[in-house]
Write an enzyme that holds these catalytic residues in place. Structure first.
Site, short mmCIF file in Angstrom:
data_model
loop_
_atom_site.label_atom_id
_atom_site.label_comp_id
_atom_site.label_asym_id
_atom_site.label_seq_id
_atom_site.Cartn_x
_atom_site.Cartn_y
_atom_site.Cartn_z
N HIS A 1 0.84 -1.09 -0.23
CA HIS A 1 -0.11 0.08 0.08
C HIS A 1 1.08 1.11 0.14
CE1 HIS A 1 -3.34 2.36 0.42
NE2 HIS A 1 -3.94 2.18 1.64
N HIS B 1 -2.66 -1.53 -10.75
CA HIS B 1 -3.59 -1.09 -9.61
C HIS B 1 -4.87 -1.94 -9.64
CE1 HIS B 1 -6.44 1.55 -7.54
NE2 HIS B 1 -5.13 2.14 -6.85
N ASP C 1 2.84 5.73 -7.36
CA ASP C 1 4.25 5.59 -6.59
C ASP C 1 5.44 5.47 -7.71
OD1 ASP C 1 2.80 4.92 -4.00
OD2 ASP C 1 2.29 3.05 -4.75
C1 MLT Z 1 -4.33 4.76 -2.74
O1 MLT Z 1 -4.02 5.55 -3.61
O2 MLT Z 1 -4.95 4.38 -1.81
C2 MLT Z 1 -3.64 3.44 -3.81
O3 MLT Z 1 -3.69 3.86 -4.95
C3 MLT Z 1 -4.35 2.10 -3.48
C4 MLT Z 1 -5.69 1.97 -3.86
O4 MLT Z 1 -6.27 2.76 -4.31
O5 MLT Z 1 -6.29 0.65 -3.61
#
Ligand code: MLT
Length: 386
Positions: free
Chosen positions: A224, A270, A325
């Site tokens: 995460h 994602h 990221d």
């Molecule tokens: C986020 O910003 O929390 C991540 O991209 C992970 C997600 O959306 O599941």
């Protein structure tokens, strides 16, 4: 009674991390597989250059605030920003061992010990207002960068964080990067792990600070929030192996070789998105514009192209595109913050905003104000084969 079928649970849906299973409503933001992130119905690229206070106000209100409303909201945050002296002292005495996210989570619990009112809405405003100083103190304590200055009460939300942050050889241009990073990470729909965990803990009527500390522990995992730190290491490793003048063919070859050795390619894919994450696209643009000659940025841009090309060839990969990221660490480094251990704290400083507001909705507004019940999904018993 609304009996529309939204999702059918079959045995194949079990042990898939609840992928695609609707469990409730999110009033702050939404994530569309092809169109990406929306805050209160507005695409992220439309609002990413707004002042942070205006974006936070949008998430709280669910619509764009009028000028006088945003000014009043910004004033409210400023008024609540100063920390109880005991909070600062306790953070400054936290152990320095372990990952800074452990300190950040502990710091939120400390904040709750001294500053909690027990009212979710009040506490959400308190927490959001005080988070910049808490994050700065955590970073200083962990890094050993000395005392945190007093907050500048005339500065805006992220300007104040920039003022508080005692980075060695701080460059003025870092402010723009920190602000964009902050606005892009406030929220990502209702089902990302940290938001889901925070709301689940709050559903047992744990207070806002304890719920957010739990959410930050969820964010701390490398799958995460901590992925931003791992991604920078991947770009650094690629740069070390191939050198600063690597060609796109060499990067492509390097990625193919890694994959053939079953090594990970970080920063791609994602759970929801099926295109390049618009939050990545916005950071790539800034990186290209301001720091295009920096070796890490150059390498991250080559990986963006080559990684997508190679991963697209595998029909089993449903999202071969860069995520948020992939570039954030290279951008932060190029802008003068080369401290990957703290990238997840920066993510946390931002994400507490969205999660706190989502908790306020679930505790105070959902189901005509009754709030959602305690989270209690069903697990099927299975005898283990030993
Ligand atoms: C986020 O910003 O929390 C991540 O991209 C992970 C997600 O959306 O599941």
């Amino acid at each position: 009674m609304n009996e529309e079928v939204l999702f059918t649970v079959t045995k194949d849906s079990l042990e898939t991390g609840l992928r695609g299973v609707p469990v409730g409503y999110c009033v702050t933001s939404s994530v569309h597989p092809e169109n990406g992130l929306f805050y209160a119905g507005r695409p992220i690229n439309e609002i990413c250059s707004w002042e942070p206070e205006k974006v936070i106000d949008l998430l709280f209100r669910g619509r764009e605030g009028r000028e006088e409303e945003v000014t009043a909201f910004a004033h409210e945050l400023k008024k609540r920003a100063p920390l109880d002296i005991r909070v600062g002292e306790a953070i400054d005495r936290l152990p320095r061992e372990g990952h800074p996210m452990a300190l950040f989570s502990a710091a939120l619990l400390i904040l709750g010990m001294f500053e909690q009112t027990g009212d979710y809405r009040e506490d959400a405003l308190h927490l959001i207002a005080k988070a910049p100083e808490v994050a700065a103190r955590v970073i200083h304590r962990h890094a050993g960068w000395g005392k945190t200055p007093l907050p500048d009460l005339n500065a805006g939300y992220m300007e104040s964080f920039f003022h508080l942050l005692q980075v060695p050889e701080k460059k003025e241009s870092l402010k723009e990067v920190l602000q964009l990073f902050n606005v892009l990470h406030y929220d990502h729909g209702g089902g990302n792990l940290s938001a889901f965990v925070g709301k689940a803990v709050a559903s047992g009527l744990e207070d806002l600070f304890g719920s957010l500390a739990a959410a930050m522990n969820a964010l701390a995992g490398p799958r995460h929030g901590r992925a931003n730190q791992e991604c920078l290491h991947f770009v650094e490793e690629s740069l070390e192996s191939l050198g600063a003048s690597a060609s796109s063919e060499e990067v492509e070859h390097y990625i193919r070789e890694r994959l053939s050795r079953k090594e990970l390619i970080y920063g791609f894919g994602h759970a929801v998105l099926r295109v390049e994450d618009p939050r990545a696209t916005l950071q790539y643009s800034l990186a290209q514009k301001e720091y295009g000659d920096h070796p890490l940025v150059r390498m991250a841009l080559l990986i963006r192209e080559a990684g997508t090309k190679v991963l697209k060839e595998n029909p089993k990969i449903n999202n071969p595109y860069p995520n948020v990221d992939a570039i954030s660490g290279s951008l932060l480094t190029a802008a003068g913050f080369p401290y990957p251990e703290y990238y997840t704290v920066l993510f946390g400083l931002s994400r507490v905003v969205g999660i706190a507001i989502q908790i306020v909705y679930e505790r105070c507004e959902a189901r005509e104000g009754k709030g959602t019940p305690i989270v209690r999904p069903k697990y099927l018993y299975k005898k283990r084969e030993i």
